[in-house]
Design a protein around this motif. Sequence first.
Motif, PDB file in Angstrom:
ATOM      1  N   PHE A   1      -5.690  -2.554 -12.136  1.00  0.00           N
ATOM      2  CA  PHE A   1      -6.895  -2.899 -11.394  1.00  0.00           C
ATOM      3  C   PHE A   1      -7.671  -1.615 -11.153  1.00  0.00           C
ATOM      4  O   PHE A   1      -7.177  -0.700 -10.483  1.00  0.00           O
ATOM      5  CB  PHE A   1      -6.552  -3.558 -10.062  1.00  0.00           C
ATOM      6  N   VAL A   2      -8.878  -1.550 -11.699  1.00  0.00           N
ATOM      7  CA  VAL A   2      -9.687  -0.339 -11.661  1.00  0.00           C
ATOM      8  C   VAL A   2     -10.731  -0.452 -10.559  1.00  0.00           C
ATOM      9  O   VAL A   2     -11.458  -1.452 -10.480  1.00  0.00           O
ATOM     10  CB  VAL A   2     -10.365  -0.118 -13.033  1.00  0.00           C
ATOM     11  N   LEU A   3     -10.816   0.558  -9.716  1.00  0.00           N
ATOM     12  CA  LEU A   3     -11.803   0.552  -8.647  1.00  0.00           C
ATOM     13  C   LEU A   3     -13.207   0.457  -9.230  1.00  0.00           C
ATOM     14  O   LEU A   3     -13.580   1.250 -10.100  1.00  0.00           O
ATOM     15  CB  LEU A   3     -11.697   1.827  -7.815  1.00  0.00           C
TER      16      LEU A   3
ATOM     17  N   GLN B   1       0.857  -1.187   0.000  1.00  0.00           N
ATOM     18  CA  GLN B   1       0.000   0.000   0.000  1.00  0.00           C
ATOM     19  C   GLN B   1       0.894   1.238   0.000  1.00  0.00           C
ATOM     20  O   GLN B   1       1.579   1.543   0.968  1.00  0.00           O
ATOM     21  CB  GLN B   1      -0.902  -0.025   1.238  1.00  0.00           C
ATOM     22  N   ALA B   2       0.876   1.950  -1.132  1.00  0.00           N
ATOM     23  CA  ALA B   2       1.811   3.062  -1.322  1.00  0.00           C
ATOM     24  C   ALA B   2       1.642   4.161  -0.282  1.00  0.00           C
ATOM     25  O   ALA B   2       2.621   4.793   0.129  1.00  0.00           O
ATOM     26  CB  ALA B   2       1.636   3.642  -2.726  1.00  0.00           C
ATOM     27  N   ALA B   3       0.423   4.392   0.185  1.00  0.00           N
ATOM     28  CA  ALA B   3       0.164   5.512   1.098  1.00  0.00           C
ATOM     29  C   ALA B   3       0.989   5.417   2.377  1.00  0.00           C
ATOM     30  O   ALA B   3       1.488   6.427   2.889  1.00  0.00           O
ATOM     31  CB  ALA B   3      -1.319   5.577   1.441  1.00  0.00           C
ATOM     32  N   PHE B   4       1.137   4.207   2.912  1.00  0.00           N
ATOM     33  CA  PHE B   4       1.873   4.059   4.162  1.00  0.00           C
ATOM     34  C   PHE B   4       3.343   4.407   3.987  1.00  0.00           C
ATOM     35  O   PHE B   4       4.008   4.846   4.939  1.00  0.00           O
ATOM     36  CB  PHE B   4       1.738   2.630   4.689  1.00  0.00           C
TER      37      PHE B   4
ATOM     38  N   LYS C   1      -3.812   3.610  -6.322  1.00  0.00           N
ATOM     39  CA  LYS C   1      -5.128   4.213  -6.623  1.00  0.00           C
ATOM     40  C   LYS C   1      -5.006   5.575  -7.305  1.00  0.00           C
ATOM     41  O   LYS C   1      -5.683   6.540  -6.958  1.00  0.00           O
ATOM     42  CB  LYS C   1      -5.975   4.330  -5.353  1.00  0.00           C
ATOM     43  N   ARG C   2      -4.158   5.642  -8.323  1.00  0.00           N
ATOM     44  CA  ARG C   2      -3.967   6.898  -9.035  1.00  0.00           C
ATOM     45  C   ARG C   2      -5.089   7.104 -10.056  1.00  0.00           C
ATOM     46  O   ARG C   2      -5.686   6.157 -10.564  1.00  0.00           O
ATOM     47  CB  ARG C   2      -2.614   6.907  -9.743  1.00  0.00           C
ATOM     48  N   GLY C   3      -5.351   8.365 -10.365  1.00  0.00           N
ATOM     49  CA  GLY C   3      -6.346   8.702 -11.369  1.00  0.00           C
ATOM     50  C   GLY C   3      -6.272  10.176 -11.693  1.00  0.00           C
ATOM     51  O   GLY C   3      -6.381  11.016 -10.787  1.00  0.00           O
ATOM     52  N   ASP C   4      -6.080  10.524 -12.966  1.00  0.00           N
ATOM     53  CA  ASP C   4      -6.007  11.928 -13.367  1.00  0.00           C
ATOM     54  C   ASP C   4      -6.278  11.995 -14.857  1.00  0.00           C
ATOM     55  O   ASP C   4      -6.756  11.019 -15.454  1.00  0.00           O
ATOM     56  CB  ASP C   4      -4.641  12.520 -12.999  1.00  0.00           C
ATOM     57  N   ILE C   5      -5.976  13.122 -15.473  1.00  0.00           N
ATOM     58  CA  ILE C   5      -6.269  13.285 -16.891  1.00  0.00           C
ATOM     59  C   ILE C   5      -5.011  13.684 -17.652  1.00  0.00           C
ATOM     60  O   ILE C   5      -4.072  14.236 -17.089  1.00  0.00           O
ATOM     61  CB  ILE C   5      -7.372  14.342 -17.131  1.00  0.00           C
ATOM     62  N   GLY C   6      -5.027  13.374 -18.939  1.00  0.00           N
ATOM     63  CA  GLY C   6      -4.013  13.853 -19.862  1.00  0.00           C
ATOM     64  C   GLY C   6      -2.593  13.522 -19.469  1.00  0.00           C
ATOM     65  O   GLY C   6      -2.262  12.393 -19.097  1.00  0.00           O
TER      66      GLY C   6
ATOM     67  N   ALA D   1       1.529  -4.615 -11.640  1.00  0.00           N
ATOM     68  CA  ALA D   1       0.228  -3.993 -11.861  1.00  0.00           C
ATOM     69  C   ALA D   1       0.065  -2.863 -10.859  1.00  0.00           C
ATOM     70  O   ALA D   1       0.806  -2.762  -9.876  1.00  0.00           O
ATOM     71  CB  ALA D   1      -0.905  -5.016 -11.700  1.00  0.00           C
ATOM     72  N   VAL D   2      -0.916  -2.006 -11.126  1.00  0.00           N
ATOM     73  CA  VAL D   2      -1.191  -0.884 -10.236  1.00  0.00           C
ATOM     74  C   VAL D   2      -2.698  -0.706 -10.120  1.00  0.00           C
ATOM     75  O   VAL D   2      -3.443  -1.018 -11.066  1.00  0.00           O
ATOM     76  CB  VAL D   2      -0.522   0.413 -10.765  1.00  0.00           C
ATOM     77  N   THR D   3      -3.151  -0.227  -8.977  1.00  0.00           N
ATOM     78  CA  THR D   3      -4.571   0.091  -8.818  1.00  0.00           C
ATOM     79  C   THR D   3      -4.817   1.531  -9.269  1.00  0.00           C
ATOM     80  O   THR D   3      -4.001   2.420  -9.039  1.00  0.00           O
ATOM     81  CB  THR D   3      -5.030  -0.078  -7.364  1.00  0.00           C
ATOM     82  N   LEU D   4      -5.971   1.734  -9.925  1.00  0.00           N
ATOM     83  CA  LEU D   4      -6.315   3.026 -10.497  1.00  0.00           C
ATOM     84  C   LEU D   4      -7.740   3.414 -10.149  1.00  0.00           C
ATOM     85  O   LEU D   4      -8.606   2.557  -9.972  1.00  0.00           O
ATOM     86  CB  LEU D   4      -6.179   2.993 -12.027  1.00  0.00           C
ATOM     87  N   SER D   5      -7.983   4.729 -10.081  1.00  0.00           N
ATOM     88  CA  SER D   5      -9.332   5.248  -9.848  1.00  0.00           C
ATOM     89  C   SER D   5      -9.895   5.811 -11.148  1.00  0.00           C
ATOM     90  O   SER D   5      -9.260   6.657 -11.783  1.00  0.00           O
ATOM     91  CB  SER D   5      -9.300   6.349  -8.791  1.00  0.00           C
ATOM     92  N   PRO D   6     -11.106   5.371 -11.557  1.00  0.00           N
ATOM     93  CA  PRO D   6     -11.670   5.793 -12.840  1.00  0.00           C
ATOM     94  C   PRO D   6     -12.645   6.962 -12.734  1.00  0.00           C
ATOM     95  O   PRO D   6     -13.380   7.231 -13.679  1.00  0.00           O
ATOM     96  CB  PRO D   6     -12.421   4.536 -13.283  1.00  0.00           C
TER      97      PRO D   6
END
Length: 289
Positions: free
Chosen positions: A153-155, A66-69, A100-105, A126-131
């Motif tokens: 892996f998409v939430l 878990q990257a946040a920790f 859980k990254r997610g952004d644009i462009g 792999a990485v988890t992402l927020s859509p």
Amino acid sequence: MTGAPVPFGARLAAAMDEAGPLCVGIDPHVSLLDDWGLPDDAAGLREFGLRVMDAVGGHVAAVKPQAAFFERHGSAGVAALEEVIAAARAAGTLCVVDAKRGDIGSTMAGYADAFLADGSPLAGDAVTLSPYLGFGSLTPAAELAARTGRGIFVLCLTSNKEGSQVQHALGPDGVSVAASIAAQAALLNAGAVDDGLPMGSVGLVVGATVGDAARATGTDLQAVHGPLLAPGVGAQGAGERELTAVFGRARRQVLASSSRGVLAAGPDTAALRSAARRAADEASAALRG
């Protein structure tokens, strides 16, 4: 000339068949660090993560730091995360970086480079992402993952009570947000289906404790033809009955994630490995029995 990389979905399917459908979360909560006699600093996190890898590396299908920790300790914490990812690579164990990254462009492209590009020290398998800036905003990550043989892996359906406010909401076409996310993941996995691969490399995050949320939202998890990362197994209460209720016929696609249920056995290496083996056996019985 080297050939194309083996897609993440195929590698994960093989690892799940060999070691069981379990992913061990590497979540260095302050309370766990204290229980292990480790300080709440970057050095403590590094020791924690490497001890987990020493115990379970080569014995489970995947790990999920878990990257946040790690990030809460700044650059030294990120450096510790890089070492944990490198240890997973050295052990031949698949690593899902829970960011859980997610952004644009161009910003999303930057996150993609960080977590999915060859040569990046933060790139696992792999990485988890927020859509929730729109599924299409994840295109830079999906495209880079496909080129490098990695996965995303998409939430989709998460277990936090606030998640349903967005995920269960209906769009103008009457389709729930969760169902739309799953359908778009299925489209990205269509090539894997055509190629006869066991799973595509675009997965979803679906909480193991969300009950009948998939049915209630019209979300077809089986049709995704990709891995379903299921946090909440073990200490959070999800067992065979809960997994059956959530995933139904999609159970064989599930990668059950357990963190505290395994990590509470530490810091002893043998005890951690034994706890992981029990959790993997329980996941196999629940999902593949």
